[in-house]
Design an enzyme around this catalytic site. Sequence first.
Site, PDB file in Angstrom:
ATOM      1  N   ASP A  56       0.887  -1.236  -0.001  1.00 41.39           N
ATOM      2  CA  ASP A  56       0.162   0.031  -0.183  1.00 41.39           C
ATOM      3  C   ASP A  56       0.790   1.372  -0.155  1.00 41.39           C
ATOM      4  OD1 ASP A  56      -3.205   0.506   0.945  1.00 41.39           O
ATOM      5  OD2 ASP A  56      -1.781   2.374   1.080  1.00 41.39           O
ATOM      6  N   ILE A  57       0.454   2.253  -0.743  1.00 39.74           N
ATOM      7  CA  ILE A  57       1.387   3.507  -1.023  1.00 39.74           C
ATOM      8  C   ILE A  57       1.229   4.310   0.540  1.00 39.74           C
ATOM      9  CG2 ILE A  57      -0.479   5.197  -1.947  1.00 39.74           C
ATOM     10  CD1 ILE A  57       1.509   5.601  -3.968  1.00 39.74           C
ATOM     11  N   ASN A 107     -12.774  -3.183   2.547  1.00 35.65           N
ATOM     12  CA  ASN A 107     -13.701  -2.260   2.777  1.00 35.65           C
ATOM     13  C   ASN A 107     -14.759  -2.364   1.369  1.00 35.65           C
ATOM     14  OD1 ASN A 107     -12.485  -1.147   4.937  1.00 35.65           O
ATOM     15  ND2 ASN A 107     -10.919  -0.019   3.837  1.00 35.65           N
ATOM     16  N   GLN A 113     -15.010   2.468   1.038  1.00 36.33           N
ATOM     17  CA  GLN A 113     -14.088   1.979   0.061  1.00 36.33           C
ATOM     18  C   GLN A 113     -13.690   3.273  -0.888  1.00 36.33           C
ATOM     19  OE1 GLN A 113     -15.965  -1.114  -2.519  1.00 36.33           O
ATOM     20  NE2 GLN A 113     -14.256  -1.278  -3.613  1.00 36.33           N
ATOM     21  N   HIS A 160     -10.151  -5.219  -3.412  1.00 37.60           N
ATOM     22  CA  HIS A 160      -9.123  -5.355  -2.766  1.00 37.60           C
ATOM     23  C   HIS A 160      -9.016  -5.669  -1.343  1.00 37.60           C
ATOM     24  CE1 HIS A 160     -10.019  -1.149  -2.375  1.00 37.60           C
ATOM     25  NE2 HIS A 160      -9.419  -0.870  -1.232  1.00 37.60           N
ATOM     26  N   HIS A 210      -6.897  -5.491   2.178  1.00 32.72           N
ATOM     27  CA  HIS A 210      -5.623  -4.928   2.864  1.00 32.72           C
ATOM     28  C   HIS A 210      -5.275  -6.189   4.160  1.00 32.72           C
ATOM     29  CE1 HIS A 210      -6.720  -0.752   2.428  1.00 32.72           C
ATOM     30  NE2 HIS A 210      -7.677  -1.113   2.142  1.00 32.72           N
TER      31      HIS A 210
HETATM   32  P1  AMP Z   1      -9.836   1.633   0.282  1.00 38.37           P
HETATM   33  O1  AMP Z   1     -10.259   2.691   1.213  1.00 38.37           O
HETATM   34  O2  AMP Z   1      -9.911   0.294   0.889  1.00 38.37           O
HETATM   35  O3  AMP Z   1     -10.290   1.803  -1.052  1.00 38.37           O
HETATM   36  O4  AMP Z   1      -8.289   1.514   0.283  1.00 38.37           O
HETATM   37  C1  AMP Z   1      -7.531   2.038  -1.125  1.00 38.37           C
HETATM   38  C2  AMP Z   1      -6.230   1.674  -0.564  1.00 38.37           C
HETATM   39  O5  AMP Z   1      -5.501   1.786  -1.868  1.00 38.37           O
HETATM   40  C3  AMP Z   1      -5.742   2.913   0.365  1.00 38.37           C
HETATM   41  O6  AMP Z   1      -5.066   2.354   1.469  1.00 38.37           O
HETATM   42  C4  AMP Z   1      -4.417   3.533  -0.359  1.00 38.37           C
HETATM   43  O7  AMP Z   1      -3.525   3.961   0.300  1.00 38.37           O
HETATM   44  C5  AMP Z   1      -4.178   2.578  -1.616  1.00 38.37           C
HETATM   45  N1  AMP Z   1      -3.614   3.019  -2.778  1.00 38.37           N
HETATM   46  C6  AMP Z   1      -4.054   3.912  -3.385  1.00 38.37           C
HETATM   47  N2  AMP Z   1      -3.250   4.175  -4.589  1.00 38.37           N
HETATM   48  C7  AMP Z   1      -2.300   3.359  -4.742  1.00 38.37           C
HETATM   49  C8  AMP Z   1      -1.419   2.797  -5.539  1.00 38.37           C
HETATM   50  N3  AMP Z   1      -1.024   3.565  -6.657  1.00 38.37           N
HETATM   51  N4  AMP Z   1      -0.356   2.037  -5.065  1.00 38.37           N
HETATM   52  C9  AMP Z   1      -0.614   1.434  -3.763  1.00 38.37           C
HETATM   53  N5  AMP Z   1      -1.687   1.529  -2.968  1.00 38.37           N
HETATM   54  C10 AMP Z   1      -2.493   2.443  -3.475  1.00 38.37           C
END
Ligand code: AMP
Length: 115
Positions: free
Chosen positions: A33-34, A89, A96, A102, A104
């Site tokens: 995760d970024i 989520n 979400q 996805h 986590h």
């Molecule tokens: P959610 O709130 O469950 O949709 O979480 C989306 C997750 O994706 C968040 O924790 C972000 O930090 C992660 N995210 C968004 N863009 C990227 C990316 N380019 N590379 C890695 N993680 C990402």
Amino acid sequence: MRRDPSCIFCKIAAGRIASRKVFEDDELLAFHDIAPWAPVHFLIIPKQHIATMYDTGDEHAAMMGRMLALAPRLAHELGVVNGFRVVINTGPDGRQEVQHVHMHVMGGPRPWLRG
Ligand code: AMP
Ligand code: ZN
């Protein structure tokens, strides 16, 4: 392969946006995760575009099962040996943000930033 050209995780799955890859096969991809909440925080995604868990059915059961089964294996490979959390989520009330299913996986020694 079902893909949505405007979806950021489809772009990552296609290699059009860089990610720090943890695991990849024909069906699944895992990457860090970024914006990590925990010392180790990675995401496991299906490579095909599925917007939310509401869009999954019996035909996705095996794939979802593989995502779950991968979590402890990859966590262990990344040195997470004292426990972790798994979160999917879903929808607005589930907070979400990215509309591509996805999982986590968060772990590592406490304290964590969040979660
Ligand atoms: P959610 O709130 O469950 O949709 O979480 C989306 C997750 O994706 C968040 O924790 C972000 O930090 C992660 N995210 C968004 N863009 C990227 C990316 N380019 N590379 C890695 N993680 C990402
Ligand atoms: Zn997608």
